[in-house]
Design a protein around this motif. Structure first.
Motif, PDB file in Angstrom:
ATOM      1  N   THR A 165      54.873 -26.625  32.005  1.00  0.00           N
ATOM      2  CA  THR A 165      53.897 -25.920  32.841  1.00  0.00           C
ATOM      3  C   THR A 165      52.483 -26.450  32.655  1.00  0.00           C
ATOM      4  N   GLY A 166      52.121 -26.688  31.426  1.00  0.00           N
ATOM      5  CA  GLY A 166      50.810 -27.287  31.190  1.00  0.00           C
ATOM      6  C   GLY A 166      49.649 -26.315  31.191  1.00  0.00           C
ATOM      7  N   THR A 167      49.903 -25.050  30.830  1.00  0.00           N
ATOM      8  CA  THR A 167      48.761 -24.110  30.812  1.00  0.00           C
ATOM      9  C   THR A 167      47.777 -24.449  29.699  1.00  0.00           C
ATOM     10  N   ASN A 168      48.257 -24.958  28.583  1.00  0.00           N
ATOM     11  CA  ASN A 168      47.323 -25.367  27.519  1.00  0.00           C
ATOM     12  C   ASN A 168      46.524 -26.597  27.941  1.00  0.00           C
ATOM     13  N   GLY A 202      52.699 -28.499  24.534  1.00  0.00           N
ATOM     14  CA  GLY A 202      54.013 -28.218  25.086  1.00  0.00           C
ATOM     15  C   GLY A 202      54.769 -29.503  25.349  1.00  0.00           C
ATOM     16  N   MET A 233      57.720 -31.466  24.456  1.00  0.00           N
ATOM     17  CA  MET A 233      58.936 -31.058  23.779  1.00  0.00           C
ATOM     18  C   MET A 233      59.805 -32.258  23.385  1.00  0.00           C
ATOM     19  N   ILE A 241      49.799 -27.995  19.292  1.00  0.00           N
ATOM     20  CA  ILE A 241      49.748 -26.528  19.262  1.00  0.00           C
ATOM     21  C   ILE A 241      51.167 -26.013  19.132  1.00  0.00           C
ATOM     22  N   HIS A 242      51.344 -25.054  18.229  1.00  0.00           N
ATOM     23  CA  HIS A 242      52.687 -24.516  17.969  1.00  0.00           C
ATOM     24  C   HIS A 242      52.621 -22.979  18.011  1.00  0.00           C
ATOM     25  N   PRO A 243      53.597 -22.353  18.690  1.00  0.00           N
ATOM     26  CA  PRO A 243      53.497 -20.909  18.892  1.00  0.00           C
ATOM     27  C   PRO A 243      54.026 -20.061  17.730  1.00  0.00           C
ATOM     28  N   ASP A 256      56.370 -30.138  13.290  1.00  0.00           N
ATOM     29  CA  ASP A 256      55.537 -28.934  13.162  1.00  0.00           C
ATOM     30  C   ASP A 256      54.975 -28.771  11.747  1.00  0.00           C
ATOM     31  N   GLN A 309      50.092 -16.917  24.396  1.00  0.00           N
ATOM     32  CA  GLN A 309      49.518 -17.984  25.239  1.00  0.00           C
ATOM     33  C   GLN A 309      48.049 -17.727  25.559  1.00  0.00           C
ATOM     34  N   GLU A 349      46.367 -18.997  22.637  1.00  0.00           N
ATOM     35  CA  GLU A 349      46.426 -20.468  22.605  1.00  0.00           C
ATOM     36  C   GLU A 349      45.327 -21.076  23.472  1.00  0.00           C
TER      37      GLU A 349
END
Ligand code: GAR
Length: 209
Positions: free
Chosen positions: A11-14, A87, A89, A107-109, A144, A170, A173
């Motif tokens: 998605t690329g929101t970050n 994101g 992966m 970035i890691h959730p 990670d 998010q 983030e």
């Protein structure tokens, strides 16, 4: 400004958060490329619309080292000084990590070192944790892993599902990544700007070559 390439798979929101923060005059970094292993990643169209160069190539059927060498070539051609994984992966080859040592963030959730890998929010809920969250860390060869630069804790509410918690993490983030990246790229010339943990680590990190 420091030149940053962002790697995405979805998605690329970050990436979007990094991109919009970079529109501020005072932002010490700019995006020079958004690259992906997934030509259908939604974030590519957004980056394009915002006038950022994009590049995508499917990794399927390619040897990991060969694929990462291709990505590396594009990052260099774009003049990137830093890489921000957002994101992305894919497990990175050791060679790729070595080439960007000290200049690549992820970035890691989860609140690292807890819950590396996938399904982080479900793990936090199942463990009865009071907080989930997100971490920004410097990328080292182990997944990670690597020095944590900054974290935001997000309270787990009664009835939270992995999805509802993920949504709130998010939001956190999107605040944390641009601020941490900005602090990181200015760590040598602008010590006053640094976030606490980034300041602490800036004293101990080896120089990137
Ligand atoms: C983010 O929540 C990020 O923390 C996570 O993937 C999401 C990407 O969302 N990353 C990982 O799980 C890495 N192991 P986005 O594409 O909307 O930025």
């Amino acid at each position: 400004k420091a030149k940053v390439a962002v790697l995405i798979s979805g998605t690329g929101t970050n990436m979007a958060a990094l991109l919009y923060a970079a529109k501020a005059e005072a932002c010490p970094y700019e995006l020079v490329l958004v690259a992906s292993n997934n030509p259908d990643a939604a974030g590519l169209a957004l980056a394009n619309a915002e006038g950022i160069a994009t590049w995508a190539h499917p990794h399927k059927g390619m040897d990991r080292n060969a694929f990462d060498a291709l990505v590396d070539e594009r990052l260099r051609a774009a003049g990137a000084d830093y890489v921000a994984l957002a994101g992305y992966m894919r497990i990175l080859s050791d060679d790729f990590v070595a080439r960007w040592a000290g200049r690549m963030l992820n970035i890691h959730p989860s609140l690292l070192p807890k819950y590396k890998g996938l399904h982080t929010h479900q793990h936090a809920i199942d463990a009865g944790d009071a907080y989930g969250g997100c971490s920004i860390h410097i990328v080292t060869p182990a997944l990670d892993d690597g020095p944590v630069l900054a974290q935001t804790e997000v309270a787990i509410a009664p009835g939270d599902t992995a999805e509802s918690l993920a949504r709130r993490v998010q939001f956190a983030e999107h605040q944390l990544y641009p601020a941490t990246l900005a602090a990181f790229v200015t760590r040598e010339r602008n010590p006053d700007y640094l976030l606490g943990r980034v300041r602490e680590l800036a004293m101990t990190l080896p120089e990137a070559d």
